[in-house]
Design a protein around this motif. Structure first.
Motif, mmCIF file in Angstrom:
data_model
loop_
_atom_site.group_PDB
_atom_site.id
_atom_site.type_symbol
_atom_site.label_atom_id
_atom_site.label_comp_id
_atom_site.label_asym_id
_atom_site.label_seq_id
_atom_site.Cartn_x
_atom_site.Cartn_y
_atom_site.Cartn_z
ATOM 1 N N ASN A 1 9.588 -32.645 29.352
ATOM 2 C CA ASN A 1 9.318 -33.921 30.013
ATOM 3 C C ASN A 1 10.536 -34.344 30.834
ATOM 4 O O ASN A 1 11.598 -34.625 30.297
ATOM 5 C CB ASN A 1 8.984 -34.986 28.973
ATOM 6 C CG ASN A 1 8.488 -36.270 29.608
ATOM 7 O OD1 ASN A 1 8.179 -36.303 30.802
ATOM 8 N ND2 ASN A 1 8.410 -37.327 28.824
ATOM 9 N N GLY A 2 10.387 -34.371 32.147
ATOM 10 C CA GLY A 2 11.449 -34.840 33.018
ATOM 11 C C GLY A 2 12.715 -34.020 32.915
ATOM 12 O O GLY A 2 12.696 -32.783 32.863
ATOM 13 N N LEU A 3 13.842 -34.723 32.838
ATOM 14 C CA LEU A 3 15.150 -34.067 32.811
ATOM 15 C C LEU A 3 15.514 -33.507 31.443
ATOM 16 O O LEU A 3 16.601 -32.949 31.276
ATOM 17 C CB LEU A 3 16.218 -35.057 33.276
ATOM 18 C CG LEU A 3 16.145 -35.399 34.771
ATOM 19 C CD1 LEU A 3 16.894 -36.686 35.075
ATOM 20 C CD2 LEU A 3 16.699 -34.260 35.609
ATOM 21 N N ALA A 4 14.598 -33.608 30.482
ATOM 22 C CA ALA A 4 14.843 -33.022 29.164
ATOM 23 C C ALA A 4 14.965 -31.505 29.236
ATOM 24 O O ALA A 4 15.505 -30.877 28.315
ATOM 25 C CB ALA A 4 13.720 -33.408 28.201
ATOM 26 N N VAL A 5 14.489 -30.894 30.328
ATOM 27 C CA VAL A 5 14.578 -29.433 30.468
ATOM 28 C C VAL A 5 16.007 -28.971 30.748
ATOM 29 O O VAL A 5 16.303 -27.783 30.640
ATOM 30 C CB VAL A 5 13.644 -28.916 31.586
ATOM 31 C CG1 VAL A 5 12.194 -29.231 31.250
ATOM 32 C CG2 VAL A 5 14.020 -29.499 32.947
ATOM 33 N N GLY B 1 23.080 -29.403 29.257
ATOM 34 C CA GLY B 1 24.477 -29.355 29.668
ATOM 35 C C GLY B 1 24.625 -29.266 31.179
ATOM 36 O O GLY B 1 23.784 -29.733 31.946
ATOM 37 N N ASP B 2 25.706 -28.623 31.594
ATOM 38 C CA ASP B 2 26.054 -28.517 33.012
ATOM 39 C C ASP B 2 25.340 -27.320 33.627
ATOM 40 O O ASP B 2 25.909 -26.241 33.794
ATOM 41 C CB ASP B 2 27.570 -28.384 33.158
ATOM 42 C CG ASP B 2 28.000 -28.252 34.608
ATOM 43 O OD1 ASP B 2 27.183 -28.554 35.497
ATOM 44 O OD2 ASP B 2 29.148 -27.831 34.843
ATOM 45 N N ALA C 1 25.024 -36.237 34.364
ATOM 46 C CA ALA C 1 26.475 -36.429 34.381
ATOM 47 C C ALA C 1 27.180 -35.473 35.344
ATOM 48 O O ALA C 1 28.163 -35.846 35.994
ATOM 49 C CB ALA C 1 27.039 -36.259 32.967
ATOM 50 N N GLN C 2 26.706 -34.246 35.468
ATOM 51 C CA GLN C 2 27.348 -33.258 36.332
ATOM 52 C C GLN C 2 26.591 -33.030 37.637
ATOM 53 O O GLN C 2 27.006 -32.222 38.459
ATOM 54 C CB GLN C 2 27.489 -31.923 35.581
ATOM 55 C CG GLN C 2 28.256 -32.011 34.274
ATOM 56 C CD GLN C 2 29.655 -32.547 34.473
ATOM 57 O OE1 GLN C 2 30.336 -32.192 35.436
ATOM 58 N NE2 GLN C 2 30.102 -33.395 33.556
ATOM 59 N N GLY D 1 16.990 -39.674 32.013
ATOM 60 C CA GLY D 1 17.976 -38.615 32.185
ATOM 61 C C GLY D 1 19.390 -39.157 32.263
ATOM 62 O O GLY D 1 20.330 -38.568 31.713
ATOM 63 N N HIS D 2 19.549 -40.283 32.945
ATOM 64 C CA HIS D 2 20.859 -40.934 33.050
ATOM 65 C C HIS D 2 21.361 -41.352 31.668
ATOM 66 O O HIS D 2 22.532 -41.102 31.324
ATOM 67 C CB HIS D 2 20.749 -42.149 33.962
ATOM 68 C CG HIS D 2 21.966 -43.017 34.000
ATOM 69 N ND1 HIS D 2 23.090 -42.714 34.746
ATOM 70 C CD2 HIS D 2 22.249 -44.185 33.356
ATOM 71 C CE1 HIS D 2 23.996 -43.646 34.571
ATOM 72 N NE2 HIS D 2 23.515 -44.553 33.728
ATOM 73 N N GLU D 3 20.500 -41.975 30.890
ATOM 74 C CA GLU D 3 20.887 -42.461 29.564
ATOM 75 C C GLU D 3 21.266 -41.319 28.638
ATOM 76 O O GLU D 3 22.133 -41.471 27.771
ATOM 77 C CB GLU D 3 19.760 -43.286 28.962
ATOM 78 C CG GLU D 3 19.523 -44.618 29.671
ATOM 79 C CD GLU D 3 18.373 -45.403 29.085
ATOM 80 O OE1 GLU D 3 17.683 -44.856 28.195
ATOM 81 O OE2 GLU D 3 18.167 -46.556 29.506
#
Length: 257
Positions: A76-80, A83-84, A113-114, A106-108
């Motif tokens: 789901n979304g940025l859960a994929v 890390g960097d 972050a990268q 995803g931000h939270e």
């Protein structure tokens, strides 16, 4: 090489060459396959939640011989992302509200972050996405509007930069419109209609907002038939919006003459 629609081609044109790209809601993975085939991306992740498109994306990667460089992941979304793994995130073909939810979550969770750039194509609610970018300190480096198959799309290109506040301050300064409005009102209209788009103008932008004015006028007509006080208040708000958009369109049309 795979052939993209004009919409996806425009998204691809904003991506910095040499990037590691994560395409969220990738559907059939057309965009990441193209980015790898063209050499724009050095690696790519195609994220997809639903089983059908996920299978299609895996087949697309295998058929293109890119299974080693293109990872297709279900999530789901940025859960994929883990890390960097990505410099660039692309999200296309969904509403601005859902896009904001994906970006916010995803931000939270630190998934962005990268990440150094976002290329976003909301189908509706572009202002919701612009507001989120402003709030989170992303600089809206560029945006464009295009028509394809009878639909109008906007593509937003945002970058992470240390002087985003200063750059956004200049970008969302609406003095170029020459309208005698309060600064907050002008800024809100720039968020709503697009600061780069209003600077460049063009027939597609004018066509979009003329159509929007027709919708707003129809809503006003419907609200006029209601006796509820809330309907009267809403009608007044929409009428004020109609006036403001009309003034902006007049500026654009005058500039094009």
């Amino acid at each position: 090489m795979i052939k993209l629609s004009n919409r996806l081609q425009k998204i691809a044109s904003y991506i910095t060459p040499g990037s590691r790209v994560a395409d969220i809601g990738s559907d059939h993975a057309l965009l990441p396959v193209y980015l790898l085939q063209s050499g724009i991306a050095v690696s790519a992740i195609a994220g997809e939640l639903n089983a059908g498109p996920l299978a299609a994306a895996k087949k697309q990667a295998a058929d293109a011989g890119l299974a080693g460089r293109l990872q297709v992941r279900q999530g789901n979304g940025l859960a994929v992302l883990q890390g960097d793994e990505a410099d660039t995130v692309t999200i296309a073909g969904m509403g601005g509200g859902l896009m904001k939810e994906i970006l916010e979550e995803g931000h939270e969770r630190g998934k962005l972050a990268q990440v150094q750039e976002l290329v976003l194509q909301p189908n509706v609610g572009e202002d919701i996405v612009r507001s989120w970018l402003l709030e989170k300190g992303w600089y809206l480096k560029a945006e464009c509007i295009l028509e394809e198959d009878g639909k109008i799309y906007e593509v937003l290109h945002a970058q992470r930069t240390s002087n985003a506040e200063q750059l956004n301050g200049a970008l969302y300064d609406g003095s170029f419109l020459g309208l005698a409005w309060q600064k907050e009102t002008t800024r809100a209209l720039l968020v709503h209609m697009g600061p780069h788009l209003l600077r460049s103008g063009g027939p597609i932008l004018i066509m979009k907002w003329q159509s929007e004015l027709q919708k707003l006028n129809r809503i006003c007509g419907q609200l006029a038939e209601s006796e509820l006080p809330q309907a009267a208040m809403k009608r007044t708000q929409i009428q004020e919006e109609i006036i403001k958009i009309g003034e902006v369109l007049q500026c654009l049309q005058t500039a094009n003459d």
